[in-house]
Design a protein around this motif. Structure first.
Motif, PDB file in Angstrom:
ATOM      1  N   ILE A  93       0.840  -1.209   0.000  1.00 17.90           N
ATOM      2  CA  ILE A  93       0.000   0.000   0.000  1.00 17.90           C
ATOM      3  C   ILE A  93       0.871   1.255   0.000  1.00 17.90           C
ATOM      4  CG2 ILE A  93      -1.612   1.357   1.412  1.00 17.90           C
ATOM      5  CD1 ILE A  93      -2.829  -1.394   2.270  1.00 17.90           C
ATOM      6  N   VAL A  94       1.889   1.272   0.867  1.00 15.21           N
ATOM      7  CA  VAL A  94       2.780   2.429   0.938  1.00 15.21           C
ATOM      8  C   VAL A  94       3.578   2.554  -0.354  1.00 15.21           C
ATOM      9  CG1 VAL A  94       4.723   3.476   2.180  1.00 15.21           C
ATOM     10  CG2 VAL A  94       2.893   2.350   3.465  1.00 15.21           C
ATOM     11  N   SER A  95       4.006   1.432  -0.924  1.00 13.59           N
ATOM     12  CA  SER A  95       4.744   1.448  -2.191  1.00 13.59           C
ATOM     13  C   SER A  95       3.931   2.087  -3.301  1.00 13.59           C
ATOM     14  CB  SER A  95       5.121   0.030  -2.617  1.00 13.59           C
ATOM     15  OG  SER A  95       6.140  -0.468  -1.835  1.00 13.59           O
ATOM     16  N   LYS A  96       2.667   1.726  -3.388  1.00 13.32           N
ATOM     17  CA  LYS A  96       1.801   2.311  -4.427  1.00 13.32           C
ATOM     18  C   LYS A  96       1.695   3.813  -4.243  1.00 13.32           C
ATOM     19  CE  LYS A  96      -0.862  -1.821  -5.357  1.00 13.32           C
ATOM     20  NZ  LYS A  96      -2.102  -2.548  -5.124  1.00 13.32           N
ATOM     21  N   ARG A  97       1.615   4.244  -3.001  1.00 14.24           N
ATOM     22  CA  ARG A  97       1.534   5.678  -2.721  1.00 14.24           C
ATOM     23  C   ARG A  97       2.844   6.368  -3.115  1.00 14.24           C
ATOM     24  NH1 ARG A  97       0.833   6.651   3.185  1.00 14.24           N
ATOM     25  NH2 ARG A  97       3.083   6.500   3.127  1.00 14.24           N
ATOM     26  N   GLN A  98       3.989   5.751  -2.801  1.00  9.53           N
ATOM     27  CA  GLN A  98       5.279   6.331  -3.144  1.00  9.53           C
ATOM     28  C   GLN A  98       5.445   6.392  -4.667  1.00  9.53           C
ATOM     29  OE1 GLN A  98       5.501   7.467   0.003  1.00  9.53           O
ATOM     30  NE2 GLN A  98       7.664   7.508  -0.419  1.00  9.53           N
ATOM     31  N   LEU A  99       5.043   5.358  -5.354  1.00  3.69           N
ATOM     32  CA  LEU A  99       5.136   5.314  -6.805  1.00  3.69           C
ATOM     33  C   LEU A  99       4.251   6.382  -7.448  1.00  3.69           C
ATOM     34  CD1 LEU A  99       6.370   3.870  -9.232  1.00  3.69           C
ATOM     35  CD2 LEU A  99       4.418   2.307  -9.189  1.00  3.69           C
ATOM     36  N   ALA A 100       3.130   6.645  -6.820  1.00  2.04           N
ATOM     37  CA  ALA A 100       2.196   7.628  -7.362  1.00  2.04           C
ATOM     38  C   ALA A 100       2.686   9.058  -7.163  1.00  2.04           C
ATOM     39  CB  ALA A 100       0.816   7.457  -6.725  1.00  2.04           C
ATOM     40  N   GLY A 101       3.832   9.212  -6.492  1.00  4.34           N
ATOM     41  CA  GLY A 101       4.401  10.549  -6.375  1.00  4.34           C
ATOM     42  C   GLY A 101       4.365  11.157  -5.003  1.00  4.34           C
ATOM     43  N   ALA A 102       3.937  10.403  -4.014  1.00  3.00           N
ATOM     44  CA  ALA A 102       3.904  10.959  -2.666  1.00  3.00           C
ATOM     45  C   ALA A 102       5.316  11.084  -2.086  1.00  3.00           C
ATOM     46  CB  ALA A 102       3.050  10.081  -1.747  1.00  3.00           C
ATOM     47  N   SER A 103       6.295  10.412  -2.677  1.00  2.00           N
ATOM     48  CA  SER A 103       7.662  10.472  -2.170  1.00  2.00           C
ATOM     49  C   SER A 103       8.299  11.795  -2.561  1.00  2.00           C
ATOM     50  CB  SER A 103       8.501   9.333  -2.739  1.00  2.00           C
ATOM     51  OG  SER A 103       9.837   9.486  -2.343  1.00  2.00           O
TER      52      SER A 103
END
Length: 161
Positions: free
Chosen positions: A147-157
């Protein structure tokens, strides 16, 4: 940064995510670490956005294999290469887990990772590293990591631009 109040064989103590981040940053196999623990709402769990060191998987070897193939590599090469990286990160995860258990004298520390970004040259691997300081199943942690990976990939990082 977050701070956890934990209990071990010697009594209660505090662990903050900056201490754990410092432990991860000392490792030769991880280039960059960003504490993103405050972005999740999970009790007694820390999460870090990380980048695998480029020295682990030689950039020259990957480029050479890709160039020599003249674009005719089949998907099995990439599957094998990706599995090598996953196996390496699994070993790293096991080492970090054992180190944290030794430092904090807590037996139920569990760690997992999820790779969320790989560049075209297979030299830049970004992953989420999840550390649980409570009794958790690995399936629950893997789900959280995804779940966190998907968020990071989507640009939250904000760590990788």
């Amino acid at each position: 940064m977050i701070q956890l109040k934990l209990k071990n064989r010697k009594g209660q103590f505090n662990v903050n995510s900056k201490e754990v981040k410092d432990i991860l940053e000392i490792r030769q196999d991880i280039d960059f670490v960003q504490d993103i623990s405050n972005t999740i709402n999970q009790e007694d769990i820390m999460v870090f956005d990380c980048k695998l060191s480029e020295s682990i998987f030689s950039k020259e070897i990957a480029k050479q294999i890709i160039e020599e193939s003249a674009g005719e590599l089949d998907e099995s090469f990439f599957d094998l290469f990706f599995e090598d990286v996953r196996a390496f990160l699994k070993d790293t995860t096991d080492e970090v887990e054992a180190e944290l258990q030794e430092i904090y004298l807590v037996d139920n520390i569990r760690c997992c990772f999820d790779i969320y970004s790989i560049n075209d040259d297979f030299t830049d691997f970004k992953f989420v590293f999840v550390i649980s300081f409570k009794e958790s199943t690995i399936a629950v942690l893997e789900n959280l990591a995804q779940i966190v990976s998907k968020r990071q990939l989507a640009g939250a990082s904000k760590f990788y631009c």
